[in-house]
Each structure stands twice: as structure tokens, then as C-alpha cells.
Design a protein around this motif. Structure first.
Motif, PDB file in Angstrom:
ATOM      1  N   PRO A 145       0.807  -1.221   0.000  1.00 42.22           N
ATOM      2  CA  PRO A 145       0.000   0.000   0.000  1.00 42.22           C
ATOM      3  C   PRO A 145       0.843   1.276   0.000  1.00 42.22           C
ATOM      4  O   PRO A 145       0.444   2.279  -0.590  1.00 42.22           O
ATOM      5  CB  PRO A 145      -0.822  -0.096   1.284  1.00 42.22           C
ATOM      6  N   THR A 158       1.842   1.932  -3.562  1.00 39.15           N
ATOM      7  CA  THR A 158       0.661   2.301  -4.339  1.00 39.15           C
ATOM      8  C   THR A 158       0.243   3.732  -4.024  1.00 39.15           C
ATOM      9  O   THR A 158      -0.088   4.504  -4.933  1.00 39.15           O
ATOM     10  CB  THR A 158      -0.499   1.331  -4.048  1.00 39.15           C
ATOM     11  N   ILE A 159       0.282   4.091  -2.744  1.00 35.31           N
ATOM     12  CA  ILE A 159      -0.047   5.464  -2.356  1.00 35.31           C
ATOM     13  C   ILE A 159       0.981   6.437  -2.927  1.00 35.31           C
ATOM     14  O   ILE A 159       0.637   7.526  -3.384  1.00 35.31           O
ATOM     15  CB  ILE A 159      -0.167   5.583  -0.828  1.00 35.31           C
ATOM     16  N   THR A 194      -5.687   0.946  -3.318  1.00 33.74           N
ATOM     17  CA  THR A 194      -5.126   0.819  -1.971  1.00 33.74           C
ATOM     18  C   THR A 194      -6.219   0.514  -0.956  1.00 33.74           C
ATOM     19  O   THR A 194      -6.006  -0.243  -0.013  1.00 33.74           O
ATOM     20  CB  THR A 194      -4.391   2.111  -1.582  1.00 33.74           C
ATOM     21  N   ASN A 219      -6.877   4.012   5.238  1.00 33.47           N
ATOM     22  CA  ASN A 219      -6.922   3.758   3.793  1.00 33.47           C
ATOM     23  C   ASN A 219      -8.352   3.730   3.281  1.00 33.47           C
ATOM     24  O   ASN A 219      -8.620   4.160   2.156  1.00 33.47           O
ATOM     25  CB  ASN A 219      -6.240   2.433   3.457  1.00 33.47           C
TER      26      ASN A 219
END
Length: 127
Positions: free
Chosen positions: A12, A15-16, A45, A78
């Protein structure tokens, strides 16, 4: 358990990071296509976070400062990021322009979640 936490934090986080770069580029340069890609990455995410909440092994949580408790909090953050990103994406598709305040809120939430993942990976919450 340490490897599970590492995997649930690394994917994550990257991806962020990619979403922040794309989103920032799209908002600053007024290229909605890149901002939409950033929103899609934030939503991806969120899907990863929901899967981590459902199937993740956070270990035994004894105190609120355990890494597993922090990871659960990050997964909920998230999900909040996904709510902001999906509403921002909806506004972009309806009006074909970017809502500045919603984009700013999405960007701030994404940066804070990214930095929290960075702290988890650096071991800031370990004993």
C-alpha cells in the motif's frame, strides 16, 4: 508476523506513493487524466486495505501501540482515503474539472497515510 506486517505495509505504501505523484501532477498541471489515475490507485489501496482487514494476520494485540493495532488503524485510514478518492473521482467525472478543496483533502489524507506507513516500516512503533 513481521513478514506479514512488512508485506501489508509495503504494497500500500508504494501504491499510495505512485498515486500521490500521479494525483499531484494531474492537479497542478490541470491534466484530469493523471488525477483520475491517482484516484484509481488510491481506490486500489482501499481494496488492499479491506483485504488486509479481512485476511491479515496482525498477531496478538496487547496494547494500542502494537504494530498490529497501528496496521488496523492504517487500514481504516486507507478506507477513508478511498472514500475521499472515490468522491473526488465522481466530482471529476460529473463536472469534468477538479474540485480544489476535495483534491486538497484527498492529497493531505494520502500524505499522512503514506508517512504513517513509512513510520511502521522504519519500526517507529516497535518496542
Amino acid at each position: 508476523m513481521k513478514n506479514d506486517i512488512y508485506l501489508m505495509a509495503t504494497i500500500p505504501q508504494w501504491t499510495i506513493f505512485l498515486g500521490i505523484i500521479s494525483f499531484f501532477w494531474g492537479v497542478i498541471e490541470k491534466k484530469i487524466k493523471y488525477a483520475k489515475i491517482g484516484n484509481y490507485l488510491f481506490i486500489a489501496t482501499t481494496i488492499i486495505a479491506v483485504a488486509s482487514l479481512l485476511f491479515g494476520n496482525f498477531g496478538e494485540i496487547k496494547t494500542p501501540t502494537d504494530t498490529g493495532a497501528i496496521m488496523k488503524l492504517l487500514c481504516l485510514g486507507n478506507i477513508l482515503l478511498g472514500v475521499f478518492a472515490s468522491s473526488n473521482l465522481w466530482v471529476q467525472m460529473k463536472k469534468n474539472k477538479n474540485n480544489k478543496w476535495l483534491s486538497f483533502a484527498t492529497f493531505i489524507v494520502a500524505i499522512s497515510i503514506f508517512m504513517m506507513y513509512y513510520n511502521v516500516l522504519q519500526g517507529a512503533f516497535e518496542k
